[in-house]
Enzyme design. Structure first.
Site, PDB file in Angstrom:
ATOM      1  N   ASP A  62      -4.625  -2.570   3.316  1.00 19.84           N
ATOM      2  CA  ASP A  62      -4.567  -1.839   2.052  1.00 19.84           C
ATOM      3  C   ASP A  62      -5.581  -0.703   2.016  1.00 19.84           C
ATOM      4  O   ASP A  62      -5.364   0.309   1.374  1.00 19.84           O
ATOM      5  CB  ASP A  62      -4.787  -2.806   0.894  1.00 19.84           C
ATOM      6  CG  ASP A  62      -3.607  -3.758   0.790  1.00 19.84           C
ATOM      7  OD1 ASP A  62      -2.631  -3.397   0.144  1.00 19.84           O
ATOM      8  OD2 ASP A  62      -3.644  -4.823   1.433  1.00 19.84           O
ATOM      9  N   LYS A  71      -4.542  -8.415   2.222  1.00 16.56           N
ATOM     10  CA  LYS A  71      -4.268  -9.538   1.321  1.00 16.56           C
ATOM     11  C   LYS A  71      -5.218 -10.705   1.568  1.00 16.56           C
ATOM     12  O   LYS A  71      -5.521 -11.038   2.713  1.00 16.56           O
ATOM     13  CB  LYS A  71      -2.809  -9.965   1.513  1.00 16.56           C
ATOM     14  CG  LYS A  71      -2.322 -11.080   0.644  1.00 16.56           C
ATOM     15  CD  LYS A  71      -2.548 -10.851  -0.833  1.00 16.56           C
ATOM     16  CE  LYS A  71      -1.849  -9.616  -1.375  1.00 16.56           C
ATOM     17  NZ  LYS A  71      -2.299  -9.263  -2.757  1.00 16.56           N
ATOM     18  N   ALA A  83       0.793  -1.233   0.000  1.00 14.21           N
ATOM     19  CA  ALA A  83       0.000   0.000   0.000  1.00 14.21           C
ATOM     20  C   ALA A  83       0.830   1.291   0.000  1.00 14.21           C
ATOM     21  O   ALA A  83       0.676   2.148  -0.876  1.00 14.21           O
ATOM     22  CB  ALA A  83      -0.943  -0.028   1.209  1.00 14.21           C
ATOM     23  N   ARG A 131      -3.877   0.548  -9.754  1.00 13.36           N
ATOM     24  CA  ARG A 131      -4.391  -0.546  -8.905  1.00 13.36           C
ATOM     25  C   ARG A 131      -5.499   0.027  -8.029  1.00 13.36           C
ATOM     26  O   ARG A 131      -5.356   1.120  -7.489  1.00 13.36           O
ATOM     27  CB  ARG A 131      -3.276  -1.151  -8.039  1.00 13.36           C
ATOM     28  CG  ARG A 131      -2.336  -2.054  -8.834  1.00 13.36           C
ATOM     29  CD  ARG A 131      -1.456  -2.892  -7.932  1.00 13.36           C
ATOM     30  NE  ARG A 131      -2.169  -3.989  -7.319  1.00 13.36           N
ATOM     31  CZ  ARG A 131      -1.655  -4.742  -6.332  1.00 13.36           C
ATOM     32  NH1 ARG A 131      -0.445  -4.500  -5.886  1.00 13.36           N
ATOM     33  NH2 ARG A 131      -2.345  -5.738  -5.811  1.00 13.36           N
TER      34      ARG A 131
END
Ligand code: MRU
Length: 366
Positions: free
Chosen positions: A243, A254, A57, A98
């Site tokens: 994140d 994750k 991140a 992303r």
């Protein structure tokens, strides 16, 4: 006596700015090779994020900001309003690289919101200065997480972590690893249990690499071994990264974090999330509002050296070695790369402002 200075010699910065040039550690090559690559323009910054040369991140936030800085450096027209428009457009393009980590949009917005738009030259100067500020303050924040989080770790504790929320996922020092490094600096001899983290193996490739660099004892387990480890009382505490954190304290991290938290509850093992404030997205009211990235099925269907071989295959225009297939050809695979852990399963969140109950994370909105 161990010192931060000593740690710096073992653990290089993941993203750095040297003589106004941007360098990153190429994480695709780890653990085999430690190599820095220079990013020369914003398109290369986007590609590095998309292709995993940089991930995690805070690290992708820093590289996103680097991308905008590089775009500003290469802008040679005279109209300041056009320049601001160009930066906003480029910023949007970078944010798309992303979707899940909050830090990417946070970093871009930080640069855009703090522009000194009095002239083209001042715009350029302010982007550089604010980019440098991000690099500096994010490391300071991680050190603070270390200072607070270390208190949760007793001597010889076995600490389980998932994925890589380490120095490599940040600019330096990491988030989930910050309490571990701080405990190690205090001679508490932490022992780190690392989930390998299928399919990309951020745990075994990256977190283990960091521990080895520093000289912290560790062992790697397959993700599905965690229930066994907990049931055998081999885990004292769990610390993971994040994140994106929603206003109600739900955490995107994750894939595999959510089942870990569920199991920790059953076994009464403290489950902590370590994250900086830039990971909190106050616009997401709950975890349901967080967009979860899905990546290529090939990450699951091929051997993990797929990533290196993908680039080789491109060059040779040959197909990838069939031996690397680890499922029947033509299999479907579903590859969401994050999951949501509800706030109620989290003991607390370790931030740069202290250790905060997950549902009280909304109070940090200042
Ligand atoms: O897909 P990645 O490797 O970019 O995923 C991000 C992560 O590394 C993890 O989810 C991590 O635990 C949080 S990043 C500080």
């Amino acid at each position: 006596m161990k010192s931060l200075k000593q740690l710096k010699t073992k653990l290089p910065e993941t993203v750095k700015l040297e003589k106004n040039k941007v360098y990153i550690i190429d994480q695709v090559l780890l653990p085999d090779k430690l190599k820095f690559i220079e990013l020369k323009n914003y398109q290369q910054a986007i590609l590095a994020i998309k292709e995993f040369n940089v991930r995690g991140a805070q690290a992708i936030g820093a590289v996103g900001a680097a991308g905008l800085y590089l775009a500003s450096k290469k802008y040679f027209k005279k109209d300041k309003n056009e320049f601001v428009k160009y930066l906003k457009k480029t910023g949007k393009e970078i944010i798309k690289a992303r979707p899940t980590a909050s830090n990417l949009s946070w970093a871009i917005n930080y640069l855009i919101d703090n522009l000194d738009n009095s002239s083209v030259l001042n715009i350029k100067k302010s982007i550089l200065k604010n980019y440098q500020d991000i690099l500096k303050t994010e490391v300071e924040n991680n050190l603070k997480i270390g200072k607070f989080g270390e208190k949760l770790i007793k001597k010889n504790y076995k600490i389980l972590t998932h994925c890589n929320a380490g120095s490599l996922s940040a600019i330096w020092f990491g988030t989930a690893t910050a309490p571990i490094y701080s405990a190690w600096l205090k001679n508490k001899k932490p022992f780190v249990l690392i989930d390998e983290t299928r399919p990309w193996l951020q745990g075994s490739r990256l977190t283990a690499w960091e521990m080895k660099q520093v000289g912290i004892d560790y062992q790697i387990n397959i993700d599905s071994a965690v229930g066994y480890l907990m049931s055998k009382k081999l885990v004292d505490i769990i610390i993971v990264g994040a994140d994106r954190i929603a206003k109600n304290g739900d955490v995107a991290n994750k894939i595999g974090t959510y089942p870990l938290a569920l199991m920790a509850k059953e076994h009464k093992i403290p489950f902590y999330v370590a994250a900086v404030k830039s990971t909190i997205d106050f616009k997401c009211l709950t975890g349901d509002d967080i967009k979860i990235e899905e990546r290529a099925p090939e990450e699951i269907l091929k051997h993990t050296s797929y990533w290196e071989n993908k680039n080789l295959a491109k060059k040779k225009t040959k197909s990838i070695d069939p031996l690397l297939e680890i499922a029947p050809k033509g299999s479907q695979a579903f590859n969401p790369v994050f999951d949501i852990t509800p706030a109620k399963l989290i003991s607390a969140i370790i931030t740069e402002e202290g250790i905060i109950e997950a549902k009280k994370i909304r109070n940090l909105n200042n």
